[in-house]
Motif scaffolding. Structure first.
Motif, PDB file in Angstrom:
ATOM      1  N   ASP A  98     -48.704  -8.238  20.932  1.00 20.14           N
ATOM      2  CA  ASP A  98     -49.740  -9.148  20.404  1.00 20.14           C
ATOM      3  C   ASP A  98     -49.253  -9.881  19.144  1.00 20.14           C
ATOM      4  OD1 ASP A  98     -52.780  -9.852  20.329  1.00 20.14           O
ATOM      5  OD2 ASP A  98     -52.375  -9.114  18.303  1.00 20.14           O
ATOM      6  N   ASP A  99     -48.408  -9.207  18.370  1.00 27.01           N
ATOM      7  CA  ASP A  99     -47.938  -9.771  17.100  1.00 27.01           C
ATOM      8  C   ASP A  99     -46.750 -10.728  17.263  1.00 27.01           C
ATOM      9  OD1 ASP A  99     -49.852  -8.404  15.639  1.00 27.01           O
ATOM     10  OD2 ASP A  99     -48.571  -6.658  15.286  1.00 27.01           O
ATOM     11  N   ASP A 104     -49.797 -13.889  18.849  1.00 25.17           N
ATOM     12  CA  ASP A 104     -50.555 -14.166  17.623  1.00 25.17           C
ATOM     13  C   ASP A 104     -49.672 -14.464  16.407  1.00 25.17           C
ATOM     14  OD1 ASP A 104     -52.802 -13.868  19.102  1.00 25.17           O
ATOM     15  OD2 ASP A 104     -53.454 -11.977  18.210  1.00 25.17           O
ATOM     16  N   ASP A 106     -47.854 -12.626  14.065  1.00 25.81           N
ATOM     17  CA  ASP A 106     -48.220 -11.930  12.829  1.00 25.81           C
ATOM     18  C   ASP A 106     -47.012 -11.244  12.196  1.00 25.81           C
ATOM     19  OD1 ASP A 106     -51.006 -12.046  11.987  1.00 25.81           O
ATOM     20  OD2 ASP A 106     -51.453 -11.367  14.026  1.00 25.81           O
ATOM     21  N   ARG A 109     -48.468  -5.467  10.212  1.00 23.95           N
ATOM     22  CA  ARG A 109     -49.282  -4.604  11.078  1.00 23.95           C
ATOM     23  C   ARG A 109     -49.232  -3.216  10.469  1.00 23.95           C
ATOM     24  NH1 ARG A 109     -53.158  -4.992  14.853  1.00 23.95           N
ATOM     25  NH2 ARG A 109     -52.085  -6.724  15.880  1.00 23.95           N
TER      26      ARG A 109
HETATM   27 MG   LIG Z   1     -53.557 -10.217  16.974  1.00 26.46          MG
END
Ligand SMILES: [Mg+2]
Ligand SMILES: C=C(C)CCOP(=O)(O)OP(=O)(O)O
Ligand SMILES: [Mg+2]
Length: 309
Positions: A98-99, A104, A106, A109
């Motif tokens: 997801d990162d 996304d 990012d 985390r």
């Molecule tokens: Mg995310």
């Protein structure tokens, strides 16, 4: 009927159930089991990347839910521990992916640099793949004291949960909804249910299956879990706006920046929180037949709306 596990009975009967110490104690059990689950192998680099994210902290909510539901259903912690670890491996995979910049994008985390920032995108993708594959191997080879058909049931549910009918499908819809803040509430709930709710639901249900719970109990726990799963993501979207980067351990305000469709973008912060509280109250009602033994699951449901990260 539910056979109450010894531990759940003790906890349930305690005059003052302390969620803080319960979560702390359970997270410590999970932490130790995760550390033991994945020793460094060869090539060391991939194991280091997998361990970097798997052991980066986090609330360990999915494994804790699995253990709690197994105990409530008359099972032991030991029976559910390999599945609990596998749930956290799958969750960690989903966070690493997801990162990634392609998703996304990012940089932080769990209060640390994201996997791809430390190991590079190539290794981060592979670390996610490695964790996902190992989760299934781990349940299949390490589960003890559970009839094989129940283990197969858990494996099948894990597969469905993480695939296109669950998390992966939800992530696709989440990405496609970027820049479309006018999305309907139904679509948004569907996205939340798939990308986040499915794994939380399977965390609760797999614990009950391992313990040999009856279909009625599995049904009740499924309803509880669906509600807390949706509430969890609603609160996650609210916290993205109201909490700081430091509190979250990940960059705050990213949803707005990426023009994600979120509950607060549709209902505002108060509207979203009251929907989350409603879902949690309903979840708690589902547990009324269990009496004090279900206190951990009730307290976790309340925590989902009161949490600060
Ligand atoms: Mg995310
Ligand atoms: C659901 C998965 C698989 C990852 C996290 O979802 P989000 O993108 O909504 O949440 P954060 O990165 O803010 O944790
Ligand atoms: Mg995302």
């Amino acid at each position: 009927m539910v056979t109450t596990g010894e531990q759940a009975r003790k906890i349930g009967q305690a005059e003052t159930f302390s969620l803080a110490s319960y979560l702390q104690e359970r997270a410590a059990i999970v932490e130790e089991a995760l550390d033991r689950s994945l020793p460094i192998g060869d090539p060391a680099k991939i194991y280091e990347a997998m361990r970097y994210s798997l052991l980066a902290g986090g609330k360990r909510l999915r494994p804790i839910l699995c253990l709690a539901s197994c105990e409530l259903s008359g099972g032991s912690i030991e029976m559910a521990l390999p599945t609990a670890c596998a749930l956290e491996m799958i969750h960690t995979m989903s966070l690493i992916h997801d990162d990634l910049p392609a998703m996304d994008n990012d940089d932080y985390r769990r209060g640390k640099l994201t996997n791809h920032k430390v190991f590079g995108e190539d290794i981060a993708i592979l670390a996610g793949d490695g964790l996902l594959a190992y989760a299934f191997e781990y349940v299949a080879t390490r589960t003890r004291g559970v009839p094989p058909l129940q283990i197969i049931d858990v494996l099948a549910r894990l597969g469905r949960t993480v695939g296109a009918a669950g998390l992966v499908g939800g992530q696709v819809l989440d990405l496609e909804s970027e820049g479309k803040p006018d999305i309907s509430a139904e679509t948004l709930s569907f996205i939340h249910t798939l990308k986040t709710g499915a794994l939380l639901e399977t965390s609760v249900v797999s614990g009950a299956i391992l313990a040999g719970a009856s279909p009625e109990d599995i049904d009740r726990l499924t309803r509880y879990a669906k509600n807390i799963g949706l509430a969890f993501q609603i609160v996650d979207d609210v916290l993205d706006i109201t909490a700081t980067t430091e509190e979250l351990g990940k960059t705050a305000g990213k949803d707005l920046q990426a023009q994600k469709a979120t509950y607060p973008s549709l209902w505002g912060i108060e509207g979203s929180m009251s929907r989350a509280r409603e879902l949690v109250e309903e979840a708690i009602e589902r547990l009324s037949v269990y009496g004090p033994a279900a206190e951990p699951l009730r307290a976790i449901a309340r925590y989902i709306v009161s949490r600060k990260n």
